[in-house]
Design an enzyme around this catalytic site. Structure first.
Site, mmCIF file in Angstrom:
data_model
loop_
_atom_site.group_PDB
_atom_site.id
_atom_site.type_symbol
_atom_site.label_atom_id
_atom_site.label_comp_id
_atom_site.label_asym_id
_atom_site.label_seq_id
_atom_site.Cartn_x
_atom_site.Cartn_y
_atom_site.Cartn_z
ATOM 1 N N LEU A 51 0.851 -1.197 0.000
ATOM 2 C CA LEU A 51 0.000 0.000 0.000
ATOM 3 C C LEU A 51 0.885 1.245 0.000
ATOM 4 C CD1 LEU A 51 -2.724 -1.088 2.569
ATOM 5 C CD2 LEU A 51 -2.458 -1.677 0.144
ATOM 6 N N ARG A 90 1.652 15.950 6.026
ATOM 7 C CA ARG A 90 2.445 16.642 7.052
ATOM 8 C C ARG A 90 3.943 16.638 6.728
ATOM 9 N NH1 ARG A 90 0.519 13.857 12.342
ATOM 10 N NH2 ARG A 90 -0.505 12.406 10.912
ATOM 11 N N GLU A 109 -9.143 0.214 15.629
ATOM 12 C CA GLU A 109 -8.322 1.392 15.371
ATOM 13 C C GLU A 109 -8.281 2.288 16.609
ATOM 14 O OE1 GLU A 109 -6.380 1.965 12.517
ATOM 15 O OE2 GLU A 109 -6.950 -0.133 12.631
ATOM 16 N N TYR A 149 40.432 19.274 -21.556
ATOM 17 C CA TYR A 149 39.198 19.701 -22.222
ATOM 18 C C TYR A 149 39.461 20.983 -22.986
ATOM 19 C CZ TYR A 149 34.167 20.865 -22.477
ATOM 20 O OH TYR A 149 32.905 21.157 -22.894
HETATM 21 C C1 UD1 Z 1 -3.174 1.190 9.566
HETATM 22 C C2 UD1 Z 1 -3.997 0.126 10.246
HETATM 23 C C3 UD1 Z 1 -3.639 0.109 11.733
HETATM 24 C C4 UD1 Z 1 -2.170 -0.162 11.895
HETATM 25 C C5 UD1 Z 1 -1.356 0.866 11.099
HETATM 26 C C6 UD1 Z 1 0.095 0.504 11.086
HETATM 27 C C7 UD1 Z 1 -6.123 0.084 9.037
HETATM 28 C C8 UD1 Z 1 -7.547 0.431 9.074
HETATM 29 N N1 UD1 Z 1 -5.404 0.420 10.094
HETATM 30 O O1 UD1 Z 1 -3.570 2.421 10.121
HETATM 31 O O2 UD1 Z 1 -4.369 -0.895 12.388
HETATM 32 O O3 UD1 Z 1 -1.792 -0.131 13.247
HETATM 33 O O4 UD1 Z 1 -1.798 0.912 9.732
HETATM 34 O O5 UD1 Z 1 0.811 1.541 10.480
HETATM 35 O O6 UD1 Z 1 -5.675 -0.514 8.081
HETATM 36 N N2 UD1 Z 1 -2.961 3.744 2.113
HETATM 37 C C9 UD1 Z 1 -3.314 3.760 0.786
HETATM 38 N N3 UD1 Z 1 -4.567 4.159 0.441
HETATM 39 C C10 UD1 Z 1 -5.486 4.527 1.356
HETATM 40 C C11 UD1 Z 1 -5.116 4.522 2.713
HETATM 41 C C12 UD1 Z 1 -3.847 4.112 3.063
HETATM 42 O O7 UD1 Z 1 -2.508 3.416 -0.071
HETATM 43 O O8 UD1 Z 1 -6.595 4.861 0.954
HETATM 44 C C13 UD1 Z 1 -1.621 3.311 2.491
HETATM 45 C C14 UD1 Z 1 -0.821 4.422 3.111
HETATM 46 O O9 UD1 Z 1 -0.094 5.121 2.127
HETATM 47 C C15 UD1 Z 1 0.095 3.672 4.050
HETATM 48 C C16 UD1 Z 1 -0.720 2.458 4.454
HETATM 49 O O10 UD1 Z 1 -1.722 2.320 3.481
HETATM 50 O O11 UD1 Z 1 1.256 3.215 3.381
HETATM 51 C C17 UD1 Z 1 -1.337 2.604 5.840
HETATM 52 O O12 UD1 Z 1 -2.257 3.660 5.792
HETATM 53 P P1 UD1 Z 1 -2.460 4.656 6.981
HETATM 54 O O13 UD1 Z 1 -3.473 5.632 6.609
HETATM 55 O O14 UD1 Z 1 -1.166 5.159 7.465
HETATM 56 O O15 UD1 Z 1 -3.090 3.657 8.048
HETATM 57 P P2 UD1 Z 1 -3.166 3.886 9.573
HETATM 58 O O16 UD1 Z 1 -4.284 4.788 9.881
HETATM 59 O O17 UD1 Z 1 -1.846 4.237 10.100
#
Ligand code: UD1
Ligand code: CA
Length: 473
Positions: free
Chosen positions: A8, A15, A159, A391
């Protein structure tokens, strides 16, 4: 059975205040995405699908420029509606791998490691689970999803923003990395709903749906304490860098490397260093650099993609894409630009720049010299301030210097030019034609001495002074 992974990587990292996708921000010189992809590859995963979003073309560019062991494709997530929604974008990829297990991981959590990936899969298969969550026990679990354990695996992940006060006290957290049985994931993926505090499609909701369907869900606690760590802002990114930097230094300490001080020391993951070598403060080693045994890498050296032999002493040297053989001494304030090859026992002194050149064994280039596009033999001595004039503003030409030659101070060697074995050039010469073996070349104006000239000059200056200021000074 084929194992595959979905990474992902859609996030923007608002930020961070950058125009790059968050996963391309660097930890110890490599994008976070690189750490994740290489962990997958090292764990033997052959097919990887990256879910891109913000500035997705940059991700494509990165993937196509990369030397990948795995087959890597990317799919676009147009709107960022949550981790579950991100995985939905990879549905075609999942369908084409529905016989196996899929590792889902976050591109912005760089410290996932191959042992964790392998060991979690082993547990996943052994227990016949539909999903195995990689977890970590944190002193400060703030912001992470909490793991709800049962006697028989886990019942779900809540969460942080959705936690009750009791759940907030749980310190086992979701690292964001999971093994799913691919077919089971596909069964429930499109059934998750965005009814939670953030209005997002949570991938973690798949767990409850799987359990409701009679499947087993489990958690694997990683031995790696950093496995869950990610960065949301620049402060967090700096923290990841500090952790990675320290972990890499720890490994070198175990291998017998001495650090006089680790301030400003940054060593890339792929760098190799031989035992007995001493690293001083401010040393940065990058890329595929290899350093031999018993070297002394002095303050503020920056060495990139360079091979350094044994017993080498460097002090405030910058070297790029070069080779330095055994027992060479270089510095201070020397730059080796790409394709420099410094042979055994050579000595390069202060304020010397070398580019695309070979310097022979035991040759000495002590001060203030530029050597570009040159082939220099063994045991040559360079006086101070020599320049290879390589050169003409249009083309570059080579200079060739034979063994045992002696290049006088302030010689310009106008390439293409050849100085023979054992030949000398007189100080201050501008050498424009080849010098035969053992000859002396003098190419400079002859002296003109004007007797009494200065005396006359002084008289006229004194008269002028008295006219302007009188004799009261
Ligand atoms: C997520 C987990 C949480 C975990 C944490 C670890 C869920 C609902 N929660 O939360 O339980 O402890 O990761 O870091 O999954 N991303 C996308 N598209 C999206 C949303 C996210 O590609 O629509 C990617 C982000 O770029 C990132 C990763 O998914 O690389 C995690 O997304 P993020 O929004 O950071 O999840 P957390 O809220 O931290
Ligand atoms: Ca996160």
């Amino acid at each position: 059975m084929t194992n595959n992974a979905v990474v992902l990587a859609g996030g923007q990292g608002k930020r961070m205040k950058t125009n790059a996708p968050k996963v391309l921000l660097k930890v110890v010189g490599e994008p976070m995405l690189e750490w994740v992809l290489s962990a997958c590859e090292n764990a033997g995963i052959g097919d990887i699908c990256v879910v891109k979003g913000f500035e997705g073309e940059q991700i494509d560019g990165y993937i196509s420029a990369r030397q990948s062991k795995a087959e890597i494709t990317a799919v676009m997530q147009q709107e960022r509606l949550g981790t579950g929604h991100a995985v939905m974008q990879a549905a075609d990829f999942l369908r084409s791998h529905s016989e196996g297990n899929t590792l889902v991981l976050c591109g912005d959590a760089p410290f996932i490691d191959e042992e964790t990936i392998r060991n979690a899969l082993e547990l996943h298969i052994k227990n016949g689970s539909a999903v195995t969550v990689v977890t970590s026990k944190l002193r400060d679990p703030f912001g992470y999803g909490r793991i709800i354990r049962t006697e028989n695996g886990i019942s779900g992940i809540v969460e942080h923003k959705d936690c009750t006060p009791e759940q907030l006290a749980i310190n086992e957290v979701n690292s964001g990395c999971y093994w799913f049985r691919t077919a089971d994931l596909l069964d429930v993926l499109f059934d998750i709903k965005p009814n939670n505090a953030q209005g997002e499609y949570y991938l973690t909701d798949c767990i409850e749906l799987l359990i409701a369907g009679g499947k087993r869900a489990d958690a694997f606690v990683s031995e790696n304490p950093d496995v869950a760590l990610g960065a949301n802002d620049r402060r967090g990114l700096l923290m990841l860098n500090d952790i990675a930097r320290r972990n890499i230094i720890e490994k070198h300490l175990d291998d017998g490397i001495e650090f006089t001080c680790t301030d400003g020391v940054s060593i890339g993951r792929s760098v190799k260093i031989g035992a007995g070598t001493v690293i001083h403060s401010g040393v940065v080693l990058r890329g595929n650099t290899v350093i031999g045994e018993n070297c002394d890498i002095g303050e503020n050296c920056l060495i990139e993609n360079t091979s350094v032999g044994n017993g080498v002493r460097l002090n405030s040297v910058q070297a790029y894409d070069s080779v330095i053989e055994d027992d060479v001494k270089i510095g201070p304030f020397v730059q080796l630009r790409p394709d420099s090859h410094i042979k055994k026992g050579a000595k390069i002194g202060d304020f010397v720049e070398i580019k695309n050149s070979t310097i022979g064994e035991y040759t000495s280039v002590s001060h203030l010299t530029y050597i570009g596009d040159s082939d220099v033999g063994a045991n040559v001595n360079f006086g101070c301030g020599v320049v290879t004039v390589n050169y003409n503003g249009d083309k570059k030409f080579r200079t060739v210097i034979g063994d045992n030659a002696f290049i006088g101070c302030n010689t310009n060697l106008v390439a293409p030019v050849k100085v023979g074995n054992g030949a000398y050039t007189a100080a201050g010469s501008t050498i424009t034609s080849d010098v035969p073996d053992n000859a002396l070349a003098i190419e400079r104006g002859s002296a003109v001495i004007k007797e009494g000239y200065a005396e006359k000059k002084l008289r006229s200056r004194t008269e002028k002074f008295l006219r302007l200021h009188g004799d009261n000074k």
